[in-house]
Design an enzyme around this catalytic site. Structure first.
Site, short mmCIF file in Angstrom:
data_model
loop_
_atom_site.label_atom_id
_atom_site.label_comp_id
_atom_site.label_asym_id
_atom_site.label_seq_id
_atom_site.Cartn_x
_atom_site.Cartn_y
_atom_site.Cartn_z
N TYR A 109 -14.51 -12.08 26.98
CA TYR A 109 -15.50 -13.10 27.31
C TYR A 109 -16.18 -13.63 26.04
O TYR A 109 -16.28 -14.85 25.83
CB TYR A 109 -16.58 -12.54 28.28
CG TYR A 109 -17.77 -13.45 28.27
CD1 TYR A 109 -17.72 -14.68 28.95
CD2 TYR A 109 -18.89 -13.17 27.50
CE1 TYR A 109 -18.76 -15.58 28.88
CE2 TYR A 109 -19.94 -14.06 27.41
CZ TYR A 109 -19.87 -15.26 28.11
OH TYR A 109 -20.90 -16.15 28.01
N GLU A 151 -24.50 -14.34 21.76
CA GLU A 151 -23.58 -13.89 22.80
C GLU A 151 -23.54 -12.36 22.89
O GLU A 151 -23.43 -11.80 23.97
CB GLU A 151 -22.17 -14.44 22.56
CG GLU A 151 -22.03 -15.92 22.88
CD GLU A 151 -22.33 -16.25 24.34
OE1 GLU A 151 -22.15 -15.38 25.22
OE2 GLU A 151 -22.78 -17.39 24.60
N ASP A 180 -18.59 -16.12 32.65
CA ASP A 180 -19.62 -15.11 32.80
C ASP A 180 -20.04 -15.07 34.27
O ASP A 180 -19.43 -15.73 35.12
CB ASP A 180 -20.81 -15.39 31.86
CG ASP A 180 -21.56 -16.66 32.23
OD1 ASP A 180 -21.15 -17.36 33.18
OD2 ASP A 180 -22.57 -16.96 31.57
#
Ligand code: SF4
Length: 352
Positions: A119, A36, A137
């Site tokens: 996020y 990520e 996203d």
């Protein structure tokens, strides 16, 4: 109904990505976190090789924490947004030293760690720990804006898209990790920015943009502002023994902590005032500016475009460098020095 359709589609069509656990495997939060961070501002295709390289060299978060920062930055070179690499390393050290190598399974706790924003915290919570979290996203924003045919423009509608995405991601969702990855995969493979393949979409019956026949017109976007331009010089200084001068860039600022060719300040107007290296007082350099058009490099950063003109020189007293910041490398090994893309362009253009 929406969730069932998406999860069934995900079970049959999920992308095979190196950081994803396969059937029967236990999800490793370290792999989820690493992927990520790498995926922030970077494509899946570009990240795959870097992810495998990192996992091969540092299979656990403790291994990564114990690595010298210089090695981490070198392996990261070319992936861009170098503050991510420094934060990645710091985060690994915190997890290793203060949390016994265990990532917290909570959005708020994750957000306290270096380099983890809202996020990324949500993505780790959902994917690594299978706990409900709203993961939004760019792919998910696009899918949601089309499902609801949201008429307002990005970036102003981001909060609204998040609220709409929340409708799917509330606590009642089964399999939160798979649901989050299903939304991402749908956006990446079916609900693509151009020519979405609605005919294969598992949720087209619930999509307003599809019903209206204009999915490509979402999300609506405000016109882009023109990027500011910056200019400067890069310096290719040799020592007469086949070595090239590099610097370790300051931790704060663009390309912080990375090795690079020395440069002038990057300014908004073209000027000759910085044409020669600002630290040349410690070295005596015989300058020979390269011809402007032949040795000019251009590079695009997120917030500005940069043009650098090359200046070449030969140092008469190469031992006089401030060693806390500068160092010499053999010209045959400069390509393996971990230079970011900006400086690889400079090396390639000089060597042409
Ligand atoms: Fe996207 Fe088309 Fe599916 Fe709507 S029907 S979500 S526009 S792929």
């Amino acid at each position: 109904m929406f969730r069932d359709a998406l999860l069934s589609w995900y079970d049959a069509h999920r992308r095979d990505l190196p950081w994803r656990a396969r059937d029967g495997e236990i999800v490793d939060p370290y792999r989820v976190w690493l992927s990520e961070i790498m995926l922030q501002q970077t494509t899946v295709q570009a990240v795959k090789a870097y992810f495998l390289k990192f996992i091969g060299r540092w299979p656990t978060v403790q291994d990564l924490a114990a690595a010298p920062q210089e090695d981490v930055l070198r392996e990261w070179a070319g992936l861009g947004y170098y503050a991510r690499a420094r934060n990645l390393h710091r985060c690994a050290q915190v997890i290793s030293a203060e949390r016994g190598g265990i990532f917290p399974a909570d959005v708020e706790e994750l957000k306290k760690l270096p380099g983890i924003g809202a996020y990324t915290a949500a993505a780790i919570t959902a994917i690594a720990f299978d706990k409900p979290a709203t993961v939004v996203d760019a792919n998910v924003e696009r899918v949601v804006s089309r499902l609801f045919a949201v008429p307002e423009e990005l970036p102003f509608i981001k909060p609204r898209l998040r609220v709409l995405a929340d409708l799917f991601s509330a606590d009642r969702v089964d399999r939160p990790g798979d649901f989050a990855q299903g939304m991402m995969d749908l956006g990446a493979t079916i609900c693509t920015p151009k020519s979405p393949r609605c005919i294969f979409c598992p949720v087209r019956a619930m999509c307003r943009a599809f019903a209206a026949g204009n999915p490509e017109s979402y999300p609506r976007k405000a016109p882009k502002k023109e990027k500011p331009q910056k200019y400067g010089y890069f310096y290719w200084i040799t020592d007469g023994a086949g070595r090239i001068l590099l610097e370790r860039r300051p931790e704060s600022g663009m390309l912080g902590g990375m090795p690079g060719l020395p440069t002038s300040a990057w300014e908004e107007k073209i000027t000759n005032k910085n044409k020669f290296w600002r630290e040349s007082g410690c070295l005596t350099v015989d300058w020979d500016c390269l011809s402007q058009n032949a040795h000019t490099i251009r590079h695009s950063f997120t917030h500005f475009d940069l043009t650098l003109e090359g200046c070449q020189g030969n140092a008469r007293n190469p031992e006089k460098i401030p060693e806390d910041r500068y160092f010499w490398v053999d010209k045959d090994s400069i390509l393996s020095a971990g230079l970011p893309t900006l400086f690889l362009k400079a090396v390639k253009i000089i060597r042409k």
